[in-house]
Enzyme design. Structure first.
Site, PDB file in Angstrom:
ATOM      1  N   CYS A  62       7.966  -4.360  11.063  1.00  0.00           N
ATOM      2  CA  CYS A  62       7.298  -5.062   9.954  1.00  0.00           C
ATOM      3  C   CYS A  62       7.970  -6.378   9.586  1.00  0.00           C
ATOM      4  O   CYS A  62       7.290  -7.335   9.198  1.00  0.00           O
ATOM      5  CB  CYS A  62       7.189  -4.133   8.752  1.00  0.00           C
ATOM      6  SG  CYS A  62       6.042  -2.771   9.089  1.00  0.00           S
TER       7      CYS A  62
ATOM      8  N   LYS B 188       0.123  -3.365   2.127  1.00  0.00           N
ATOM      9  CA  LYS B 188      -0.348  -3.710   3.469  1.00  0.00           C
ATOM     10  C   LYS B 188      -0.676  -2.433   4.231  1.00  0.00           C
ATOM     11  O   LYS B 188      -0.243  -1.347   3.842  1.00  0.00           O
ATOM     12  CB  LYS B 188       0.720  -4.526   4.216  1.00  0.00           C
ATOM     13  CG  LYS B 188       1.998  -3.741   4.528  1.00  0.00           C
ATOM     14  CD  LYS B 188       2.964  -4.608   5.293  1.00  0.00           C
ATOM     15  CE  LYS B 188       4.297  -3.920   5.561  1.00  0.00           C
ATOM     16  NZ  LYS B 188       4.259  -2.737   6.403  1.00  0.00           N
TER      17      LYS B 188
ATOM     18  N   ASP C 128       8.883  -2.915   2.814  1.00  0.00           N
ATOM     19  CA  ASP C 128       8.885  -1.472   3.092  1.00  0.00           C
ATOM     20  C   ASP C 128      10.148  -0.712   2.683  1.00  0.00           C
ATOM     21  O   ASP C 128      10.551   0.235   3.368  1.00  0.00           O
ATOM     22  CB  ASP C 128       8.615  -1.217   4.585  1.00  0.00           C
ATOM     23  CG  ASP C 128       7.138  -1.360   4.931  1.00  0.00           C
ATOM     24  OD1 ASP C 128       6.296  -1.240   4.021  1.00  0.00           O
ATOM     25  OD2 ASP C 128       6.833  -1.604   6.116  1.00  0.00           O
TER      26      ASP C 128
END
Ligand code: ZN
Length: 173
Positions: free
Chosen positions: A127, A94, A9
């Site tokens: 995450c 994702k 991310d």
């Protein structure tokens, strides 16, 4: 041991000043992630980007109260320029906290013969931690690069690292 480097991310919507889900600490960890990417490329280790990619009306926004972010196809969903993937790198999209949930990640790692994951990126206790958890439950060894993961607060960052070390058996490096 065969390892892959994961960059989680590090997208414009998390990193840029004023971004919808800004995690200011991400800007401080960019050099450490760059260092890891360079090391991985030198050592022939696969570099895998694990990236949020949401529909505009993703249920995650309501369920968890996050502001809309990383909408598929927008600039905000792209990896920051400083860490741009190369053509040989792998990019996994994702839809929630774990890089394993409803993605090809496990299959790709198995094909590559990977048994160890080195995690970098954001957010430490979200995450990164949920990906670490799914990795461990699937039998992977997990390493977390402490100066290359970014938290929303120091407290949550440290809690995430502590849980990954003490509960998941991750190696903090
Ligand atoms: Zn998200």
């Amino acid at each position: 041991m065969k390892r892959a480097l994961l960059i989680i991310d590090m997208l414009n919507d998390f990193v840029k000043e004023g971004a919808p889900l800004e995690v200011p600490e991400t800007r401080r960890v960019i050099p450490a992630i760059k260092r890891e990417i360079e090391r991985a490329r030198t050592e022939g280790e696969p570099v895998i980007y694990v990236c949020d990619s949401h529909e505009p009306d993703d249920i995650e926004f309501q369920r968890f109260g996050w502001p809309p972010h990383a909408i598929k196809g927008t600039k905000g969903a792209e990896v920051v320029d400083e860490l741009k993937p190369l053509p040989d790198d792998i990019l996994i999209e994702k839809v929630t906290y774990s890089g394993f949930y409803n993605t090809q990640l496990d299959e790709i790692l198995t094909k590559l013969g990977i048994d160890t994951l080195r995690l970098t990126g954001c957010v430490t206790h979200i995450c990164v931690m949920f990906t670490a958890s799914d990795a461990v439950l699937r039998g992977y060894n997990v390493e977390v690069v402490t100066d290359a993961v970014a938290g929303l607060s120091k407290e949550d960052h440290e809690a995430g690292l502590r849980i990954m070390k003490n509960v998941l058996g991750a190696r903090l490096i």
